[in-house]
Design an enzyme around this catalytic site. Structure first.
Site, PDB file in Angstrom:
ATOM      1  N   SER A 138      50.056  33.523  32.515  1.00  0.00           N
ATOM      2  CA  SER A 138      48.827  34.300  32.674  1.00  0.00           C
ATOM      3  C   SER A 138      48.849  35.133  33.943  1.00  0.00           C
ATOM      4  O   SER A 138      49.111  34.625  35.027  1.00  0.00           O
ATOM      5  CB  SER A 138      47.615  33.366  32.696  1.00  0.00           C
ATOM      6  OG  SER A 138      46.434  34.111  32.903  1.00  0.00           O
ATOM      7  N   ASP A 139      48.569  36.423  33.785  1.00  0.00           N
ATOM      8  CA  ASP A 139      48.412  37.293  34.942  1.00  0.00           C
ATOM      9  C   ASP A 139      47.197  36.813  35.734  1.00  0.00           C
ATOM     10  O   ASP A 139      46.202  36.392  35.153  1.00  0.00           O
ATOM     11  CB  ASP A 139      48.203  38.728  34.449  1.00  0.00           C
ATOM     12  CG  ASP A 139      48.234  39.733  35.576  1.00  0.00           C
ATOM     13  OD1 ASP A 139      49.166  39.685  36.374  1.00  0.00           O
ATOM     14  OD2 ASP A 139      47.311  40.561  35.649  1.00  0.00           O
ATOM     15  N   LYS A 140      47.286  36.855  37.061  1.00  0.00           N
ATOM     16  CA  LYS A 140      46.177  36.362  37.893  1.00  0.00           C
ATOM     17  C   LYS A 140      45.038  37.367  38.005  1.00  0.00           C
ATOM     18  O   LYS A 140      43.909  37.100  37.614  1.00  0.00           O
ATOM     19  CB  LYS A 140      46.669  36.005  39.302  1.00  0.00           C
ATOM     20  CG  LYS A 140      45.540  35.532  40.241  1.00  0.00           C
ATOM     21  CD  LYS A 140      46.002  35.377  41.671  1.00  0.00           C
ATOM     22  CE  LYS A 140      46.110  36.702  42.392  1.00  0.00           C
ATOM     23  NZ  LYS A 140      44.820  37.331  42.725  1.00  0.00           N
TER      24      LYS A 140
ATOM     25  N   THR B 272      42.389  38.436  35.272  1.00  0.00           N
ATOM     26  CA  THR B 272      42.479  37.546  34.113  1.00  0.00           C
ATOM     27  C   THR B 272      41.988  36.154  34.484  1.00  0.00           C
ATOM     28  O   THR B 272      41.058  35.627  33.884  1.00  0.00           O
ATOM     29  CB  THR B 272      43.930  37.477  33.599  1.00  0.00           C
ATOM     30  OG1 THR B 272      44.388  38.791  33.321  1.00  0.00           O
ATOM     31  CG2 THR B 272      44.021  36.627  32.343  1.00  0.00           C
TER      32      THR B 272
ATOM     33  N   LYS C  87      58.531  39.945  35.668  1.00  0.00           N
ATOM     34  CA  LYS C  87      57.759  39.314  34.590  1.00  0.00           C
ATOM     35  C   LYS C  87      58.604  39.232  33.324  1.00  0.00           C
ATOM     36  O   LYS C  87      58.603  38.220  32.614  1.00  0.00           O
ATOM     37  CB  LYS C  87      56.479  40.101  34.328  1.00  0.00           C
ATOM     38  CG  LYS C  87      55.496  40.062  35.486  1.00  0.00           C
ATOM     39  CD  LYS C  87      54.171  40.682  35.089  1.00  0.00           C
ATOM     40  CE  LYS C  87      53.177  40.567  36.253  1.00  0.00           C
ATOM     41  NZ  LYS C  87      51.827  40.954  35.881  1.00  0.00           N
TER      42      LYS C  87
END
Length: 805
Positions: A310-312, A315, A539
């Site tokens: 999960s992108d921080k 999000t 990523k």
């Protein structure tokens, strides 16, 4: 940024240009021919070609063979039905892709439309796509940077690179720095020389990563495996049957006709259509929960996901700075510190730090008090002085300033004791992921250090609970961010993700230097709770490493920087307010903010998977049952147990009502699910062979006790195959006793019962076949359902032996 700082003259020499005159028009044209347009090349496929591609793959070939065989033996009803199934499968896939936005198109639209460029000594506005390396351009507040630009003149820039790098705060730029294509200018105005355009920009390399990211879904692999298994099985058995019949002297035409019909029944032509419809209906259910499915196979992939990256920023967190616990010093109160900082802020600038301070002032009820002050002079922040300053009047005149703590300490001529105290506080805040802001006030002829304001991007309110629920579903969640390790650790701890956060940049440097091997890198990535200081290519590498370790990976994101990883991931999820590029690269797009909806999406995906698995087991079971029974009857007894017409009727009556499996009630798996082909094939084969035994038993009863003619026996067997076949779906739909909850949906139950009744009427009354009467029809109902209980027992024994939940 340049590894070696270059002066302006060196940069001009490097790019053969001048910041005073820019390029000449002729030179710009020459370079345009060399470098091409400053845009993302678009690969267009004609819609007709794209549509036809859905009929040119192993799955489609399987169905097309069945259609051709039907046409050869002139079974036109069967031919039409198979063609309809083929078209349904193709149209569903094409429409799904047609609706989905094109990734490259959206990335192209992200490029700036126009640019201010110096050509022939004159400033002019030109389309950004005409920029070339060496062009001199001017960028200012509000602009989207049109290319990668080396800044060579002006005071400073503050640019928002969050969509590119994931950094939650705007970044300061000065002479010698690079402003990246696609970033947004928040403050300042500078002149620069174009370094790279189009696909050669940092932004363009992201596009290349998106194009590079290709994947074959486990659903597609499963369909091909099952198709291969059934087709090879059918070809072998039918070849043996044809050889034996010809050896016995049977007619070649008659034998070939029956063999072709049997082959058609063996090919699971309806399987792709049934599974596509099941996923499409599931997609509608997810849409009601604010999750838009762009690619149907993503549903099946999401059901098996065991790691969620999960992108921080935006999000898991709000992407909005807030103030932490205010630290007042030198006799000032917390309210004083916030008041001074607020007076040194301007709301109209919409600066992230200023807005956080003003929001804190509102919470403390200071806004009315602030209105009583008059700002005589305001000096905005710039990267040189690293602070803001305001001259304020009320009953008295004074100055206030806020900025980097070290700068404010210098402004106050702080003594060693205060410096040591402030530095300890700042270091401790940094360890906990906070940015620190120093605040000072000028009174009585000197500056006084008033206090420190900690700043951070807080977690979303729903994030901790969502993280907990995702973990309860057996999914490991890993946080991915462009922020520093300390900030990432703090947020990860607050969310309950864990504190094993690593700097992916440092890890990659070790890999590059040969300090660790690729296998060790993958192992470290697998064990980490999250990753900091991440760039787009990182990523992509993270997802790739996890996939190499055997994981099914989902990736959430909202920025351009997330697009390659979203495309590479088994299931890419674009969160609410994502950029167009992220939405285009994703398989699923969330409409509600945060990741709470992912919990619903995972649960729904697993329910859909259960329905699909139930159908697959049923379909393989039925194919094996009919193939082996017919084959053995012909080889051993020399009898055709059913006619070619009956096989066609079986195909129609068996598959059409089973479409209702898409609406069935199922038990939601508590952990990630995958296609366990070995277990599925073993269970299906066992149930199929059980069906063969039950068919031979009824054959024996018909011949020895009931003394039926061959025609009546064929009708009797036909009814048995329909009733027992439909009973199979009730056995395979649940991993428990068939009478346990959840019960079949009304649509599935009555769909099956309806076709059972139709099949019974056809056999009892003798429509298209010899009549068997209602007494034998009712006996067959009893026999088929008793055997259903036997099959259920076989299923339970196998589930226990194979350890299938």
């Amino acid at each position: 940024m340049w590894g070696v700082v270059m002066n302006v003259e060196e940069i001009e020499e490097e790019y053969k240009t001048s910041i005073k005159t820019g390029l000449s028009t002729e030179e710009a044209k020459k370079r345009l021919k060399i470098y091409g347009y400053n845009e993302i090349p678009e690969k267009k496929v004609h819609p007709i070609i794209k549509f036809l591609s859905y009929f040119w793959n192993p799955i489609a070939w399987m169905i097309e063979i069945a259609a051709i065989l039907s046409a050869i033996i002139k079974h036109w009803v069967d031919f039409v039905i198979i063609l309809i199934l083929l078209l349904v499968n193709g149209v569903v896939g094409f429409w799904e892709e047609y609706k989905a936005e094109n990734v490259i198109e959206f990335l192209k639209q992200k490029m700036a439309l126009n640019a201010r460029v110096l050509r022939d000594g004159k400033w002019q506005i030109i389309p950004a796509k005409e920029l070339v390396p060496g062009d001199v351009v001017r960028i200012r507040i509000g602009d989207i940077v049109p290319a990668d630009i080396i800044l060579v003149d002006g005071d400073y820039l503050v640019v928002d690179e969050s969509a590119l790098t994931g950094e939650s705060l705007p970044v300061e730029k000065k002479i010698g720095d690079i402003a990246y294509s696609g970033s947004i200018v928040k403050k300042g105005e500078m002149t620069g020389i174009v370094k790279a355009t189009g696909l050669n920009t940092y932004f363009g390399k992201t596009v290349k990563l998106v194009e590079k990211a290709e994947k074959v879904s486990s659903y597609q692999k499963m369909i091909i495996k099952i198709g291969d298994y059934l087709i090879v099985l059918a070809v072998i058995l039918i070849a043996i049957m044809v050889a034996v019949e010809l050896f016995r002297g049977k007619s070649l035409i008659e034998t070939a006709q029956f063999a072709l019909v049997l082959a058609v029944s063996a090919i699971p032509a309806a399987m792709p259509a049934v599974l596509s419809i099941t996923m499409a209906i599931g997609a509608l259910n997810l849409a009601k929960k604010d999750a838009i499915v762009k690619k149907l196979v993503a549903i099946e992939e999401l059901a098996g996901v065991d790691i969620l990256c999960s992108d921080k920023t935006g999000t898991l967190t709000k992407n909005q700075l807030v103030c932490g616990e205010i630290i007042a010093l030198n006799g000032f109160s917390k309210e004083d510190v916030v008041l001074f900082a607020a007076l040194a802020s301007r709301e109209e600038d919409a600066d992230a730090i200023d807005m956080a301070i003003l929001n804190e002032a509102k919470k403390l009820g200071l806004m009315e008090k602030i209105k009583n002050y008059k700002i005589k002079k305001f000096i905005p922040f710039d990267p040189v002085i690293k602070r803001t300053e305001a001259e304020v009047t009320n009953d008295e005149e004074f100055k206030v300033s806020k900025g980097a703590p070290q700068v404010i300490l210098d402004l106050c001529n702080a003594d060693e004791e205060l410096r040591r105290k402030v530095e300890e506080i700042v270091d401790k805040l940094a360890e906990n992921g906070y940015r620190a802001l120093g605040v000072a006030v000028y009174k009585n002829g000197r500056w006084h250090f008033a206090g420190i304001i900690p700043l951070y991007d807080p977690p979303r309110e729903d994030a901790p609970l969502a993280v907990k629920k995702i973990k309860e579903l057996g999914v490991i969640i890993k946080m991915v961010t462009g922020d520093h390790v300390a900030i990432a650790k703090n947020i990860a701890r607050m969310l309950g993700i864990g504190d094993k956060i690593i700097s992916i940049s440092e890890l990659l440097k070790k890999l590059k230097r040969g300090e660790i091997k690729e296998e060790k890198f993958d192992e470290i990535v697998e064990e980490a709770d999250g990753f900091a200081e991440v760039f787009p290519e990182h990523k992509y590498k993270i997802v790739d490493s996890l996939q190499k370790r055997g994981h099914l990976v989902a990736m959430t994101g909202d920025g351009v920087n997330d697009a390659p990883a979203l495309k590479k991931a088994d299931c890419g999820i674009a969160v609410s307010n994502a950029t167009d590029a992220a939405r285009a690269a994703a398989d699923i797009v969330l409409l509600s903010p945060g990741i709470s909806v992912i919990v619903d999406a995972i649960q729904e995906a697993r329910r859909i998977f259960q329905r699909m698995e139930s159908y697959v087991i049923y379909r393989i079971t039925e194919t094996i049952r009919i193939l082996f029974f017919v084959e053995l009857c012909i080889l051993i007894l020399g009898i055709y147990p059913i006619t070619a017409l009956m096989i066609v009727l079986l195909a129609i009556l068996n598959d059409i009502p089973i479409l209702a499996i898409a609406y069935d009630n199922v038990v939601e798996p508590k952990s990630p699910v995958r296609w366990r082909m070995r277990e599925i094939l073993m269970l299906s084969t066992a149930l199929g062979l059980s069906g063969v035994v039950s068919s031979f038993l009824i054959f024996y009863i018909s011949d020895v006790f009931l003394h039926l003619t061959i025609a009546e026996l064929q009708s009797f067997v036909f009814l048995k195959l329909i009733l027992a076949g439909h009973a199979t779906i009730f056995v395979t739909r649940i991993r428990d006793r068939l009478w346990k909850k959840p019960y079949p949906s009304k649509l599935l139950f009555w769909g099956v019962m309806g076709t059972n009744i139709i099949g019974t009427i056809v056999a009892a009354e003798g429509i298209f076949m010899a009549p068997i009467g209602w007494d034998l029809a009712l006996f067959m109902w009893l026999y088929a359902h008793v055997w259903m209980l036997i099959n259920d027992e076989i299923k339970m024994i196998l589930l226990k032996r194979l350890k299938i939940d």
